[in-house]
Design a protein around this motif. Sequence first.
Motif, PDB file in Angstrom:
ATOM      1  N   GLN A   1      10.923   0.692  39.277  1.00 30.63           N
ATOM      2  CA  GLN A   1      12.274   1.251  39.354  1.00 30.63           C
ATOM      3  C   GLN A   1      12.924   0.945  40.701  1.00 30.63           C
ATOM      4  O   GLN A   1      14.113   0.620  40.762  1.00 30.63           O
ATOM      5  CB  GLN A   1      12.243   2.757  39.105  1.00 30.63           C
ATOM      6  CG  GLN A   1      11.960   3.124  37.663  1.00 30.63           C
ATOM      7  CD  GLN A   1      11.786   4.619  37.458  1.00 30.63           C
ATOM      8  OE1 GLN A   1      11.587   5.368  38.411  1.00 30.63           O
ATOM      9  NE2 GLN A   1      11.836   5.054  36.203  1.00 30.63           N
ATOM     10  N   GLU A   2      12.145   1.030  41.776  1.00 29.87           N
ATOM     11  CA  GLU A   2      12.684   0.704  43.093  1.00 29.87           C
ATOM     12  C   GLU A   2      13.053  -0.774  43.174  1.00 29.87           C
ATOM     13  O   GLU A   2      14.089  -1.125  43.741  1.00 29.87           O
ATOM     14  CB  GLU A   2      11.671   1.048  44.181  1.00 29.87           C
ATOM     15  CG  GLU A   2      11.502   2.536  44.407  1.00 29.87           C
ATOM     16  CD  GLU A   2      10.459   2.857  45.459  1.00 29.87           C
ATOM     17  OE1 GLU A   2      10.178   1.983  46.311  1.00 29.87           O
ATOM     18  OE2 GLU A   2       9.931   3.972  45.439  1.00 29.87           O
TER      19      GLU A   2
ATOM     20  N   SER B   1      16.320  -1.192  41.291  1.00 28.62           N
ATOM     21  CA  SER B   1      17.499  -0.709  42.022  1.00 28.62           C
ATOM     22  C   SER B   1      17.822  -1.636  43.195  1.00 28.62           C
ATOM     23  O   SER B   1      18.998  -1.899  43.477  1.00 28.62           O
ATOM     24  CB  SER B   1      17.296   0.730  42.500  1.00 28.62           C
ATOM     25  OG  SER B   1      16.248   0.798  43.442  1.00 28.62           O
TER      26      SER B   1
ATOM     27  N   LYS C   1      19.531  -4.687  41.764  1.00 27.31           N
ATOM     28  CA  LYS C   1      20.918  -4.386  41.415  1.00 27.31           C
ATOM     29  C   LYS C   1      21.794  -4.338  42.663  1.00 27.31           C
ATOM     30  O   LYS C   1      22.893  -4.887  42.675  1.00 27.31           O
ATOM     31  CB  LYS C   1      20.999  -3.061  40.670  1.00 27.31           C
ATOM     32  CG  LYS C   1      22.411  -2.710  40.211  1.00 27.31           C
ATOM     33  CD  LYS C   1      22.443  -1.344  39.554  1.00 27.31           C
ATOM     34  CE  LYS C   1      23.806  -0.966  39.071  1.00 27.31           C
ATOM     35  NZ  LYS C   1      24.855  -1.013  40.076  1.00 27.31           N
TER      36      LYS C   1
END
Length: 130
Positions: free
Chosen positions: A61-62, A65, A68
Amino acid sequence: MASNLHRGGTHLPYRSRDGLSTRSGTGSEEIQLRIDPMHSDLDDEISGLHGQVKQLKNIAQEIGSEAKFQRDFLDELQLTLIRAQAGVKNNIRKLNLSIIQSGNNHIMHVVLFALFCFFILYMWSKMFKR
């Protein structure tokens, strides 16, 4: 693979840990897992694996992100570069137009200045020859 041989010399399936072994399927690429119930530390193993999976999920998830954020940053940078390129192109066009409009007068001024300099040098050389 001496560790995979049974005492009787028969070949045991691939063993990864005590109590866990794999059996090859019937010609397919599937692997079957057999758990030996004699080992009771499987709950600890499962808990440890669960924690590792959570850590990997958080890391993924990190990474997502961060990817992104960097993609958005690159998009903004690309827009800024496009704007700057358009501004430079516009200024070059304006500069070319101004050179074309005042270019003839500019060349005339340079030629007259050169003639004036040659005239001054000519007169100066005549004065010092005497």
